[in-house]
Motif scaffolding. Structure first.
Motif, short mmCIF file in Angstrom:
data_model
loop_
_atom_site.label_atom_id
_atom_site.label_comp_id
_atom_site.label_asym_id
_atom_site.label_seq_id
_atom_site.Cartn_x
_atom_site.Cartn_y
_atom_site.Cartn_z
N ALA A 143 -2.30 4.12 -10.17
CA ALA A 143 -2.03 4.51 -8.78
C ALA A 143 -1.83 3.29 -7.90
O ALA A 143 -1.01 3.29 -6.99
CB ALA A 143 -3.17 5.36 -8.25
N TYR A 144 -2.56 2.21 -8.20
CA TYR A 144 -2.48 1.00 -7.38
C TYR A 144 -1.14 0.31 -7.56
O TYR A 144 -0.63 -0.32 -6.64
CB TYR A 144 -3.61 0.05 -7.75
CG TYR A 144 -3.89 -1.02 -6.71
CD1 TYR A 144 -4.72 -0.75 -5.62
CD2 TYR A 144 -3.34 -2.29 -6.82
CE1 TYR A 144 -4.98 -1.73 -4.66
CE2 TYR A 144 -3.59 -3.27 -5.86
CZ TYR A 144 -4.41 -2.98 -4.78
OH TYR A 144 -4.65 -3.94 -3.83
N GLY A 145 -0.55 0.43 -8.74
CA GLY A 145 0.68 -0.30 -9.03
C GLY A 145 1.94 0.54 -9.00
O GLY A 145 3.03 0.04 -9.26
N GLN A 146 1.81 1.82 -8.69
CA GLN A 146 2.97 2.70 -8.65
C GLN A 146 3.08 3.36 -7.28
O GLN A 146 2.09 3.58 -6.60
CB GLN A 146 2.86 3.81 -9.71
CG GLN A 146 2.94 3.33 -11.13
CD GLN A 146 2.85 4.49 -12.11
OE1 GLN A 146 2.30 5.54 -11.79
NE2 GLN A 146 3.37 4.30 -13.30
N GLU A 147 4.31 3.68 -6.91
CA GLU A 147 4.54 4.47 -5.71
C GLU A 147 5.38 5.67 -6.11
O GLU A 147 6.51 5.51 -6.59
CB GLU A 147 5.26 3.67 -4.63
CG GLU A 147 5.44 4.45 -3.34
CD GLU A 147 6.13 3.64 -2.26
OE1 GLU A 147 6.17 4.11 -1.12
OE2 GLU A 147 6.63 2.54 -2.57
#
Length: 280
Positions: A28-32
């Motif tokens: 979640a932190y590295g994807q949008e």
């Protein structure tokens, strides 16, 4: 640390289930996620089939979007799915909804971001095994990490010389695949030019990100054709049936020859479908 992961020390009587499920924060932190994911499930009360559409919500007051949560709504609130799936347009909806749900997304993380993910769990999780990790060993919750240009995106209409879409290259080395999978040098240069986001080729800012807030997701055009009609797709759709160009499609130019087992990128859309279901 050597595998660029997160170490989770677990104390006796800790919430092991919650800790094990925290892996999703890394992604979640590295994807949008800028498009909806769809999940078909059976109601626990009435036993009827329900179809939920889910979207991620982000806090965009910082330089990088921060996941707030996921909101879902059953399409059954708008129409009767049992009647809808008897209409001529249902196969097209299933195919395009499956395209959105199964799309792979590059995880854009530098060591700075990974160190912040580790620190958010425990100081003992912060790594110092490599030079990059030692550079960011003193990160704090307020550290501003480098960022990429949000305009650096894939060409969503592009298929490579073997018929695969850009997101199939997520997790693979787009600069060293020609010999392994039989691509030509020209074909690989085209992949690198058209699939920069999926290939991890978007340039990082030098130093801290200069943005004070993150930009909104781009407007995604309504699909007029299903990807199964235009290129290679794999696995099953949201109804657990093999992906296929729906009947009545305006055209079907997807390759029909089966690819060799060693001649395709290795990303798994089915993994992303499972992750989408887990987040939802």
């Amino acid at each position: 640390c050597e595998n660029r992961g997160v170490f989770y020390p677990v104390l006796d009587n800790a919430d092991l289930g919650g800790i094990m499920s925290a892996y999703i924060k890394y992604f979640a932190y590295g994807q949008e996620m800028c498009s909806a994911s769809f999940l078909s499930y059976t109601s626990a009360t009435g036993g009827q089939t329900l179809l939920a559409g889910c979207m991620a919500a982000y806090d965009r007051t910082g330089p990088n979007p921060d996941l707030l949560g996921v909101t879902c709504m059953d399409t059954n609130l708008l129409t009767d799915v049992g009647q809808w799936n008897a209409t001529a347009g249902w196969p097209f909806f299933v195919c395009t909804a499956s395209d959105m749900t199964k799309q792979c997304r590059q995880v854009n993380l530098m060591e700075c971001h990974r160190q912040k993910v580790r620190l958010a769990y425990s100081k003992a999780s912060v790594c110092d095994a490599t030079a990059d990790q030692r550079e960011y060993a003193s990160v704090s919750a307020s550290t501003v990490c480098p960022c990429t240009d949000p305009s650096c995106r894939d060409d969503p209409t592009f298929t490579d010389e073997k018929g695969y879409f850009c997101d199939t290259w997520v997790g693979d080395d787009c600069k060293a695949a020609a010999a392994s999978w039989g691509y030509s040098d020209t074909g690989m240069k085209e992949v690198q030019a058209k699939c920069k986001r999926s290939c991890g080729l978007c340039e990082w800012s030098s130093g801290a990100c200069s943005r004070t807030s993150s930009v909104e997701c781009p407007v995604i055009p309504v699909a007029k054709e299903c990807r199964a009609c235009l290129g290679r797709t794999s696995g099953v759709d949201i109804e657990q049936r093999p992906m296929a160009c729906p009947p009545g499609a305006p055209r079907n130019i997807a390759p029909t020859d089966p690819p060799a087992a060693s001649a395709s990128p290795a990303s798994s859309p089915e993994l992303h479908l499972a992750l989408a279901a887990a987040v939802a």
